[in-house]
Scaffold this motif. Structure first.
Motif, PDB file in Angstrom:
ATOM      1  N   SER A 171      -0.003   1.330   6.997  1.00 52.97           N
ATOM      2  CA  SER A 171      -0.033   2.170   5.792  1.00 52.97           C
ATOM      3  C   SER A 171       1.200   3.054   5.861  1.00 52.97           C
ATOM      4  CB  SER A 171      -1.315   3.001   5.765  1.00 52.97           C
ATOM      5  OG  SER A 171      -1.610   3.490   7.043  1.00 52.97           O
ATOM      6  N   VAL A 172       2.129   2.845   4.951  1.00 53.24           N
ATOM      7  CA  VAL A 172       3.438   3.483   5.081  1.00 53.24           C
ATOM      8  C   VAL A 172       3.689   4.639   4.109  1.00 53.24           C
ATOM      9  CG1 VAL A 172       4.634   1.567   6.167  1.00 53.24           C
ATOM     10  CG2 VAL A 172       4.408   1.594   3.692  1.00 53.24           C
ATOM     11  N   ARG A 173       3.030   4.634   2.966  1.00 57.28           N
ATOM     12  CA  ARG A 173       3.294   5.723   2.032  1.00 57.28           C
ATOM     13  C   ARG A 173       2.115   5.889   1.076  1.00 57.28           C
ATOM     14  NH1 ARG A 173       4.314   3.936  -2.949  1.00 57.28           N
ATOM     15  NH2 ARG A 173       4.451   1.679  -3.097  1.00 57.28           N
ATOM     16  N   LYS A 174       1.956   7.120   0.582  1.00 55.29           N
ATOM     17  CA  LYS A 174       0.905   7.379  -0.407  1.00 55.29           C
ATOM     18  C   LYS A 174       1.520   7.198  -1.789  1.00 55.29           C
ATOM     19  CE  LYS A 174      -1.431  10.986   2.203  1.00 55.29           C
ATOM     20  NZ  LYS A 174      -1.744  12.416   2.176  1.00 55.29           N
ATOM     21  N   PRO A 175       0.924   6.334  -2.620  1.00 52.29           N
ATOM     22  CA  PRO A 175       1.474   6.201  -3.981  1.00 52.29           C
ATOM     23  C   PRO A 175       1.404   7.517  -4.750  1.00 52.29           C
ATOM     24  CG  PRO A 175      -0.004   4.384  -3.474  1.00 52.29           C
ATOM     25  CD  PRO A 175      -0.133   5.362  -2.361  1.00 52.29           C
TER      26      PRO A 175
END
Lengths: 510, 265
Positions: free
Chosen positions: A362-366
């Motif tokens: 999980s690399v980024r929060k939209p």
């Protein structure tokens, strides 16, 4: 005489040892076990004749007294033991006796008690069925633990009319009923009884939609690689699975509690991607299974929701089952995010098996309010093996210098995304085989899967570990666990004791 | 009386721990337990692996194919418990052999016999010290079954039952060893007898072919190992306690008789 006595003893021991070794009473054993005691008796007679130790009257009196005491004690002990053979007094601490109802069952009992309708549930227990004796104790446990459960012991012929349809159609030992509505309990164990009660408590039917048309695993497939066990597990907890053909899709049905996307193998049509995107943006939920070698346009959609799916298969010798030749891609996962609702009840002992899985990062929060992250992890010794084909075929692999991360790699990830007053939810497993018929019942795979399903269906209250059966666990030990125990206790403890002993020896000599 | 007993107990304990034999015995027991613990885990994992591999021709742990009787209790806890009982059989005589025989060989028993101490107090103190040592051995090795219990979900009551059984078993072996030690002044003879008697009583199945059903059944009830198995399964049976208790009472009476006879002579 001493030699003869020793020879007698040695012959008895040799005779017994030969029997234990070969498991038969050979001539060798018979000769030794006959001559040995004979020699001992002979020596005893000779020694008694020669014995002159008690010449005085006082000494003889003492000897006689103690011989009598000893004989009395031996006779008393033999008498008590002989009588004791018929005494049935015992304390039973076996796992069957120390059985306690699972946390999940207790939760269901609470839910029944809190239900505003106040209608109690009934457990109809038919005492003239062949499993009745085995289940009696369990039914009594329910009755004593749950105020709102009435356990009724009755004959099949005495069954109430509302139970008749199920009794006519199935072989039944226990039925769970409420408000004249009955649910079938399959094999009468705690897991099935509790699930039947959960189904009775459901206010409305929940539907999960399986997407087809891109090479997904078939729900009706009963082979080891099929998903029929998954469908059965969903039904057992009151979720009805339905099919949905992807390429003919115009919209996601409104009664869908969540979608199941079981490892699509082929690219999706743009229209399908758009429908799915719209569904998620509107607060939809999806359970996704992936495969390491499959990279299709659908994966791009997952990246939009903050996930990265690096190519390769996760390899980790440290959490492989402990065997001579550990298979580095068979991961016994025992690290979970205990802050997430899905895995809050999971721990180091509740291991799951993920064989040949890809990493789900999980690399980024939209959006800033979104919450995404891993929920099940490898050990920090894992690496992502880029030669996927070699790893899956069982050929030896080694991490390349750049492949060693020194960090736990997420194998299952979950995300929740508040959108338009709704909350979209995604759970992604890096491996499809995890939920296949041959792997789903392994260890705690079903528990992790059902917890994910319950989270997606907003049924967090029932998240837990399935009610246990009476059998002690059949969990293996991982290589890492065993080596930790071995070096900590099998080496360190004796080493310390030996050092203390050497110190005592030197102090004594000094 | 309590003070005298306590003083004797402390004296015996000091004598025991002044020599390296106590540490060697402790180390041996803990090492053997550790190595066998490791071996049992390997065998258990291998068993699970083989069963599952045969079932689905796969190289990993699979599903639902493990028979219900293959589990951590039957394949890890009980074999480990049986090993512990055999290790007790191997190490306890090393401690008991010297308790009475050494004093007799060195002539220090004369001193003890001329003190105002009663014979039963002397014997009781020696028994209490040896039983305490058995407890110490078991406590030092408790970590292994604890790990198994933690992994297998058997419960702390089951673990305590096993340790209660091991202690009862260990005291019975110790009582036999102490009785043998009180009958001779040679430590070697005491040790040989202390090994031989429990070994013969270990399991009478070798006699069964030559005996009628009833007698064979009776002999089976005399076997040490049969009496211990219930504890490993998690059941404390009164008759098994009577059996081990009986062995201790007989051993104690033999030692007491031997001491009284020495006094009389």
């Amino acid at each position: 005489m001493r030699f003869m006595a020793s020879a007698g003893l040695v012959m008895i021991l040799a005779g017994v040892a030969a029997y234990y070794t070969t498991d038969e009473l050979s001539i060798f054993s018979v000769i030794n076990l006959s001559v040995g005691p004979g020699l001992l008796v002979f020596v005893a007679i000779q020694e008694t004749r020669r014995f002159q130790g008690f010449r005085g009257t006082f000494a003889r009196r003492v000897m006689l007294r103690w011989a009598l005491i000893l004989t009395t004690v031996i006779l008393a002990v033999v008498a008590i033991n002989t009588a004791g053979r018929h005494w049935a007094g015992y304390l039973d601490f076996t796992i069957e006796r120390s059985y306690t109802l699972a946390e999940q069952t207790v939760e269901v009992c609470k839910e029944l008690a809190e239900d505003p309708s106040g209608t109690p549930a009934e457990l109809l227990f038919f005492k003239d069925t062949h499993l009745a004796r085995d289940v009696n104790l369990l039914i009594r446990s329910y009755e004593s633990a749950c105020d709102k459960i009435d356990a009724r012991e009755l004959l099949l012929a005495e069954a109430p009319s509302y139970a008749q349809p199920l009794l006519n159609a199935f072989e039944v030992t226990v039925l769970a009923c409420r408000d004249q509505n009955c649910e079938l309990v399959g094999f009468p164990n705690e897991e099935n009884i509790t699930n039947a009660l959960i189904r009775l408590l459901k206010k409305q039917q929940i539907y999960a939609y399986f997407m087809f048309g891109h090479g997904e695993v078939d729900l009706a497939n009963t082979t080891p690689l099929g998903f029929s066990e998954l469908a059965a597990s969903l039904r057992n907890v009151g979720i009805e699975p339905r099919g949905l053909v992807g390429p003919a899709l115009t919209e996601i049905p409104t009664d869908a509690a969540f979608l199941i996307l079981a490892a699509p193998q082929r690219d999706w049509l743009d229209a399908e991607i758009e429908i799915l995107r719209g569904y998620l943006n509107g607060g939809g939920r999806a359970l996704v299974f992936l495969e390491p070698e499959i990279d299709i346009n659908f994966n791009g959609l997952l990246e939009e929701w903050g996930f990265e799916l690096p190519p390769g298969v996760v390899s980790d010798r440290a959490v492989s089952p402990l065997i001579e030749d550990p298979d580095p891609i068979s991961l016994l996962v025992n690290r979970y995010n205990t802050f997430h609702a899905i895995t809050r009840k999971m721990g180091p002992r509740t291991m799951t098996l993920l064989p040949g899985t890809r990493a789900v990062l999980s690399v980024r929060k939209p959006e800033p309010d979104d919450r995404i992250g891993g929920i099940a992890f490898s050990s920090e010794h894992a690496w992502i093996e880029s030669d996927t084909r070699a790893a899956l075929q069982g050929r030896p692999t080694q991490p390349d210098p750049g492949e060693l991360g020194g960090r736990e790699i997420p194998l299952v990830a979950a995300g929740s995304y508040p959108r338009e007053g709704q909350e979209a939810r995604l759970v992604i497993f890096g491996d499809r085989d995890f939920a296949s018929n041959r792997r789903l019942p392994t260890l705690y795979n079903v528990d992790l899967l059902l917890n994910a399903v319950r989270w997606l269906a907003e049924d967090e209250r029932h998240i837990g570990i399935r009610a246990k059966t009476w059998t002690p666990h059949q969990d293996p030990f991982t290589l890492q666990q065993t080596l930790k125990y071995f070096y900590s206790f099998a080496f360190l403890l004796p080493e310390v004791l030996l050092l203390i002993g050497i110190n005592a020896w030197y102090r004594q000599r000094g | 009386m309590i003070h005298r007993l306590a003083a004797l107990f402390v004296k015996e304990l000091r004598t025991l721990f002044a020599s390296p034999i106590a540490y060697i015995v402790l180390t041996s027991f803990v090492s053997l337990s550790g190595v066998y613990f490791f071996q049992h885990i390997l065998a258990y994992n291998r068993l699970l692996f083989v069963i599952q591999s045969e079932a689905v021709s796969s190289r990993s742990f699979d599903a639902g194919t493990i028979p219900i009787h293959v589990n951590a209790l039957n394949d890890l806890f009980i074999p480990l418990s049986n090993d512990f009982s055999l290790f007790l059989l191997a190490v306890v005589p090393l401690i008991t052999m010297r308790v009475f025989a050494e004093e007799r060989a060195q002539g220090t028993d004369e001193l003890l016999l001329t003190t105002p101490l009663r014979s039963w107090e002397v014997v009781l103190a020696k028994y209490a010290t040896t039983f305490f040592f058995v407890l110490l051995i078991l406590a030092a090795s408790a970590i292994y079954p604890t790990i198994v219990v933690n992994q297998s979900g058997l419960g702390i009551a089951h673990l305590l039952t096993l340790y209660f059984g091991l202690f009862a078993y260990g005291t019975a072996i110790a009582a036999i060893g102490l009785a043998c030690s009180s009958l001779t002044q040679s430590q070697i003879v005491a040790a040989i007898l202390a090994y031989a008697i429990p070994f013969i009583f270990l399991d009478f199945s070798w006699l069964e072919p030559a005996l009628s059903e009833n007698v064979a059944g009776f002999m089976r009830t005399l076997a040490l190992q049969t009496r211990f198995e219930g504890f490993a399964r998690g059941v404390i049976e009164l008759r098994n306690l009577l059996y081990f208790g009986g062995a201790v009472v007989i051993g104690f009476t033999v030692s007491l008789s031997a001491l009284e006879l020495s006094r009389a002579r």
